[in-house]
Structures are given as structure tokens and as C-alpha cells.
Design a protein around this motif. Structure first.
Motif, PDB file in Angstrom:
ATOM      1  N   THR A 111       0.848  -1.193   0.000  1.00 51.30           N
ATOM      2  CA  THR A 111       0.000   0.000   0.000  1.00 51.30           C
ATOM      3  C   THR A 111       0.881   1.239   0.000  1.00 51.30           C
ATOM      4  OG1 THR A 111      -1.626  -1.231   1.282  1.00 51.30           O
ATOM      5  CG2 THR A 111      -1.877   1.148   1.217  1.00 51.30           C
TER       6      THR A 111
ATOM      7  N   LEU B   7      -1.525   6.677   0.819  1.00 53.35           N
ATOM      8  CA  LEU B   7      -2.833   6.093   1.083  1.00 53.35           C
ATOM      9  C   LEU B   7      -2.935   5.685   2.548  1.00 53.35           C
ATOM     10  CD1 LEU B   7      -5.579   5.184   0.144  1.00 53.35           C
ATOM     11  CD2 LEU B   7      -4.557   3.068  -0.680  1.00 53.35           C
ATOM     12  N   LEU B   8      -1.862   5.149   3.108  1.00 55.63           N
ATOM     13  CA  LEU B   8      -1.860   4.801   4.526  1.00 55.63           C
ATOM     14  C   LEU B   8      -2.061   6.047   5.390  1.00 55.63           C
ATOM     15  CD1 LEU B   8       1.043   2.180   4.630  1.00 55.63           C
ATOM     16  CD2 LEU B   8      -1.418   1.742   4.769  1.00 55.63           C
TER      17      LEU B   8
ATOM     18  N   LEU C  54      -3.694   8.773   4.513  1.00 55.32           N
ATOM     19  CA  LEU C  54      -5.103   9.162   4.386  1.00 55.32           C
ATOM     20  C   LEU C  54      -6.007   8.277   5.247  1.00 55.32           C
ATOM     21  CD1 LEU C  54      -5.392   9.904   0.567  1.00 55.32           C
ATOM     22  CD2 LEU C  54      -5.504  11.550   2.433  1.00 55.32           C
ATOM     23  N   LEU C  55      -5.727   6.981   5.265  1.00 51.34           N
ATOM     24  CA  LEU C  55      -6.520   6.073   6.083  1.00 51.34           C
ATOM     25  C   LEU C  55      -6.359   6.385   7.570  1.00 51.34           C
ATOM     26  CD1 LEU C  55      -5.903   2.719   4.192  1.00 51.34           C
ATOM     27  CD2 LEU C  55      -8.043   4.014   4.308  1.00 51.34           C
ATOM     28  N   GLU C  56      -5.148   6.740   7.981  1.00 55.03           N
ATOM     29  CA  GLU C  56      -4.923   7.110   9.375  1.00 55.03           C
ATOM     30  C   GLU C  56      -5.668   8.394   9.727  1.00 55.03           C
ATOM     31  OE1 GLU C  56      -1.280   8.016  12.497  1.00 55.03           O
ATOM     32  OE2 GLU C  56      -0.814   7.313  10.478  1.00 55.03           O
TER      33      GLU C  56
ATOM     34  N   LEU D 255      -8.403   9.482   8.332  1.00 55.53           N
ATOM     35  CA  LEU D 255      -9.824   9.134   8.398  1.00 55.53           C
ATOM     36  C   LEU D 255     -10.147   8.458   9.724  1.00 55.53           C
ATOM     37  CD1 LEU D 255     -12.625   8.839   7.146  1.00 55.53           C
ATOM     38  CD2 LEU D 255     -11.823   6.739   6.050  1.00 55.53           C
ATOM     39  N   HIS D 256      -9.320   7.532  10.122  1.00 54.76           N
ATOM     40  CA  HIS D 256      -9.525   6.839  11.390  1.00 54.76           C
ATOM     41  C   HIS D 256      -9.514   7.832  12.550  1.00 54.76           C
ATOM     42  CE1 HIS D 256      -9.272   3.809  14.508  1.00 54.76           C
ATOM     43  NE2 HIS D 256      -8.197   4.433  14.989  1.00 54.76           N
TER      44      HIS D 256
END
Length: 52
Positions: free
Chosen positions: A30, A34-35, A37-39, A41-42
Motif C-alpha cells: 500500500t 494512502l496509509l 489518508l486512512l490514518e 480518516l480513522h
């Protein structure tokens, strides 16, 4: 028109190529952006839940 054996050979070749493409994508992992962005969001979801 292809015979049954020829169709199986073509299908096997396609399956082998697709598996190779899939494996190469998996090996890439990944992307870091992107990681990140996911963090984000979380963290935003966690913060929103804690405000309720």
C-alpha cells in the motif's frame, strides 16, 4: 474455431498472466500516502465518536 483443449490452454494462459499481475500488485504494498489518508480518516472518526 478453437477446440476444447485449445480453449483450456488459452484459459490457463490467461489465468497465469492474471495471477502474475495480481501477485506483482500485492508485492508493491500500500502506498504511504494512502496509509496516511486512512490514518487521518480513522483519527477523524475516532474524534467524532468521542464528541458524541
Amino acid at each position: 474455431m478453437l477446440s476444447g483443449a485449445q480453449k483450456q490452454n488459452v484459459n490457463a494462459l490467461i489465468a497465469t498472466k492474471l495471477r502474475g499481475y495480481y501477485d506483482s500488485i500485492i508485492e508493491e504494498g500500500t502506498p504511504p500516502h494512502l496509509l496516511d489518508l486512512l490514518e487521518q480518516l480513522h483519527n477523524a472518526e475516532t474524534e467524532a465518536k468521542s464528541k458524541k
